[in-house]
Design a protein around this motif. Structure first.
Motif, PDB file in Angstrom:
ATOM      1  N   ASP A 188       6.663   9.042  58.594  1.00 21.03           N
ATOM      2  CA  ASP A 188       7.193   7.865  57.923  1.00 21.03           C
ATOM      3  C   ASP A 188       5.758   7.742  56.873  1.00 21.03           C
ATOM      4  O   ASP A 188       4.726   7.302  57.503  1.00 21.03           O
ATOM      5  N   SER A 189       6.137   8.054  55.828  1.00 20.60           N
ATOM      6  CA  SER A 189       5.135   7.663  54.797  1.00 20.60           C
ATOM      7  C   SER A 189       4.795   6.451  54.459  1.00 20.60           C
ATOM      8  O   SER A 189       3.574   5.887  54.104  1.00 20.60           O
ATOM      9  N   THR A 190       5.735   5.453  54.618  1.00 23.54           N
ATOM     10  CA  THR A 190       5.737   3.802  54.655  1.00 23.54           C
ATOM     11  C   THR A 190       4.489   3.327  55.453  1.00 23.54           C
ATOM     12  O   THR A 190       3.495   2.618  55.152  1.00 23.54           O
ATOM     13  N   ASN A 191       4.441   3.958  56.706  1.00 24.33           N
ATOM     14  CA  ASN A 191       3.461   3.629  57.950  1.00 24.33           C
ATOM     15  C   ASN A 191       2.381   4.550  58.261  1.00 24.33           C
ATOM     16  O   ASN A 191       1.712   4.409  58.997  1.00 24.33           O
ATOM     17  N   GLY A 192       2.570   5.637  57.571  1.00 26.12           N
ATOM     18  CA  GLY A 192       1.754   6.949  57.858  1.00 26.12           C
ATOM     19  C   GLY A 192       1.609   7.390  59.295  1.00 26.12           C
ATOM     20  O   GLY A 192       0.637   7.532  60.177  1.00 26.12           O
ATOM     21  N   LYS A 193       2.757   7.550  60.108  1.00 27.58           N
ATOM     22  CA  LYS A 193       2.838   8.066  61.356  1.00 27.58           C
ATOM     23  C   LYS A 193       4.297   8.938  61.344  1.00 27.58           C
ATOM     24  O   LYS A 193       5.039   9.159  60.738  1.00 27.58           O
ATOM     25  N   VAL A 194       3.814   9.576  62.639  1.00 21.56           N
ATOM     26  CA  VAL A 194       5.059  10.502  62.908  1.00 21.56           C
ATOM     27  C   VAL A 194       5.928   9.732  63.831  1.00 21.56           C
ATOM     28  O   VAL A 194       5.524   9.030  64.661  1.00 21.56           O
ATOM     29  N   ARG A 195       7.306   9.848  63.608  1.00 22.18           N
ATOM     30  CA  ARG A 195       8.307   9.227  64.377  1.00 22.18           C
ATOM     31  C   ARG A 195       9.396  10.440  64.923  1.00 22.18           C
ATOM     32  O   ARG A 195       9.597  11.332  64.178  1.00 22.18           O
ATOM     33  N   VAL A 196       9.714  10.075  66.291  1.00 22.64           N
ATOM     34  CA  VAL A 196      10.743  10.868  66.854  1.00 22.64           C
ATOM     35  C   VAL A 196      12.000  10.246  67.341  1.00 22.64           C
ATOM     36  O   VAL A 196      11.822   9.040  67.878  1.00 22.64           O
ATOM     37  N   SER A 197      13.159  10.812  67.067  1.00 18.71           N
ATOM     38  CA  SER A 197      14.468   9.968  67.571  1.00 18.71           C
ATOM     39  C   SER A 197      15.278  11.290  67.985  1.00 18.71           C
ATOM     40  O   SER A 197      15.646  12.151  67.466  1.00 18.71           O
ATOM     41  N   GLY A 200       3.972  16.997  71.469  1.00 20.50           N
ATOM     42  CA  GLY A 200       5.117  16.226  70.632  1.00 20.50           C
ATOM     43  C   GLY A 200       4.838  15.378  69.596  1.00 20.50           C
ATOM     44  O   GLY A 200       5.589  14.568  69.176  1.00 20.50           O
ATOM     45  N   GLY A 201       3.457  15.460  68.785  1.00 19.89           N
ATOM     46  CA  GLY A 201       3.012  14.591  67.765  1.00 19.89           C
ATOM     47  C   GLY A 201       2.680  13.371  68.232  1.00 19.89           C
ATOM     48  O   GLY A 201       2.206  12.491  67.212  1.00 19.89           O
ATOM     49  N   LYS A 202       2.004  13.232  69.484  1.00 17.60           N
ATOM     50  CA  LYS A 202       1.415  12.059  70.211  1.00 17.60           C
ATOM     51  C   LYS A 202      -0.020  12.115  69.549  1.00 17.60           C
ATOM     52  O   LYS A 202      -0.656  11.102  69.438  1.00 17.60           O
ATOM     53  N   THR A 203      -0.646  13.243  69.596  1.00 12.32           N
ATOM     54  CA  THR A 203      -2.008  13.235  69.090  1.00 12.32           C
ATOM     55  C   THR A 203      -2.086  14.589  68.368  1.00 12.32           C
ATOM     56  O   THR A 203      -1.328  15.560  68.298  1.00 12.32           O
ATOM     57  N   PHE A 204      -3.131  14.802  67.393  1.00 10.67           N
ATOM     58  CA  PHE A 204      -3.254  15.795  66.541  1.00 10.67           C
ATOM     59  C   PHE A 204      -4.880  16.270  66.469  1.00 10.67           C
ATOM     60  O   PHE A 204      -6.007  15.231  66.525  1.00 10.67           O
ATOM     61  N   ALA A 205      -5.096  17.467  66.533  1.00 13.82           N
ATOM     62  CA  ALA A 205      -6.679  17.900  66.287  1.00 13.82           C
ATOM     63  C   ALA A 205      -6.878  17.763  64.879  1.00 13.82           C
ATOM     64  O   ALA A 205      -6.121  17.735  64.031  1.00 13.82           O
ATOM     65  N   ASP A 206      -8.250  18.033  64.750  1.00 13.41           N
ATOM     66  CA  ASP A 206      -8.696  17.643  63.416  1.00 13.41           C
ATOM     67  C   ASP A 206      -7.965  18.768  62.403  1.00 13.41           C
ATOM     68  O   ASP A 206      -7.978  19.730  62.939  1.00 13.41           O
TER      69      ASP A 206
END
Length: 288
Positions: free
Chosen positions: A144-153, A194-200
């Motif tokens: 989601d580029s609008t809010n800068g986040k990964v989203r899953v559905s 699953g995209g909850k956190t990312f390493a540097d």
């Protein structure tokens, strides 16, 4: 110097992406009367129903004609941003309406079940512009580029928010959906939850990334150099270069088959990026 160069290049790509996709109802190119005008490619994929190439652009969805020139699919001239072929004849996308189109500036998630001829809204209309979409095991992953986040559905309607990070592209491991890669200014960042956190992020700094089956992940840097990783993105090896200038999109169809869009068209490799053949030629269409 190399690290500084890539940081600047990726920063510039962020700026160009945000400028080109501001959600103002479409780009100037979308006003062009030509039915085959293609100015920028945002996504590429192969429909498993018939092995046909489909290309998502600023001016609609296209497929090659018998001469490899862009042929419009359906009547839409909308600006398609995030794009992925989920299943046979089923496409997922996001983006903005054409300059003379109707509806909110951000389309949210839209779906086509007739190979791009017609589209319907699934969710988040007016709220979200997905710049990257991936589909693995019945689950949709979007950036989601609008809010800068990964989203899953699971259904394209109800969404879970995952990590927030500045990225250009994301890719999901089809063999292990808990593992994601994201292209950031610092390099490739990896998630194992699953995209909850990312390493540097770590070098190489890539613009686009795509994950094929059997552990083959591919990435493109700003010069068009193609990289491959066989250890889940921990290390990368340069395998070749895509012709045609600055890259615009990348899709790994399988472990050795790759589609890459550049300034003058779409190229395909069937040998892991060692050689490429042009599948769609847009060089003569102008608009770059």
């Amino acid at each position: 110097m190399r690290k500084q160069y890539f940081a600047i290049a990726v920063s510039a790509a962020f700026a160009l992406t945000l400028t080109a996709c501001s959600g103002d109802g479409g780009s100037d190119e979308a006003k062009a009367p030509s039915t085959t005008s293609v100015s920028h490619i945002h996504g590429v994929g192969i429909d498993p129903a018939d092995d046909r190439l489909y290309v998502a652009t600023h001016e609609g969805i296209f497929t090659p004609d018998k001469d490899g020139k862009p042929q419009r699919v359906g009547e839409s001239r909308d600006d398609y941003m995030g794009f992925t072929i989920a299943e046979a004849r089923t496409f997922l996308a996001s983006g903005h309406p054409a300059a003379d189109g109707e509806g909110p500036g951000n389309k949210g998630l839209i779906e086509s079940t007739d190979a791009g001829k017609t589209w319907k809204t699934k969710s988040l209309s007016g709220e979200v512009d997905f710049h990257a979409l991936d589909y693995v095991d019945g689950t949709i992953y979007g950036y989601d580029s609008t809010n800068g986040k990964v989203r899953v559905s699971k259904d394209g309607v109800e969404w879970q928010d995952r990590a927030t990070l500045p990225a250009l592209d994301i890719a999901v491991n089809p063999d292990d959906p808990q593992m994601l890669l994201a292209t950031t200014e610092a390099g490739v960042a990896k998630s194992t939850d699953g995209g909850k956190t990312f390493a540097d992020g770590a070098e190489p700094a890539l613009f686009f990334v795509s994950w094929g089956p059997r552990g083959a992940a591919y990435g493109l840097d700003g010069s068009g150099a193609l990289y491959r990783s066989t250890d889940s993105g921990s290390t990368w090896k340069k395998t070749g270069a895509v012709p045609g200038g600055q890259p615009q999109a990348l899709t790994a169809v399988d472990a050795d088959r790759i589609l890459a869009a550049t300034q003058d068209g779409v190229y395909e490799s069937k040998d892991g990026g060692k050689t490429f053949d042009q599948r769609l030629d847009i060089a003569s269409e102008g608009g770059h």
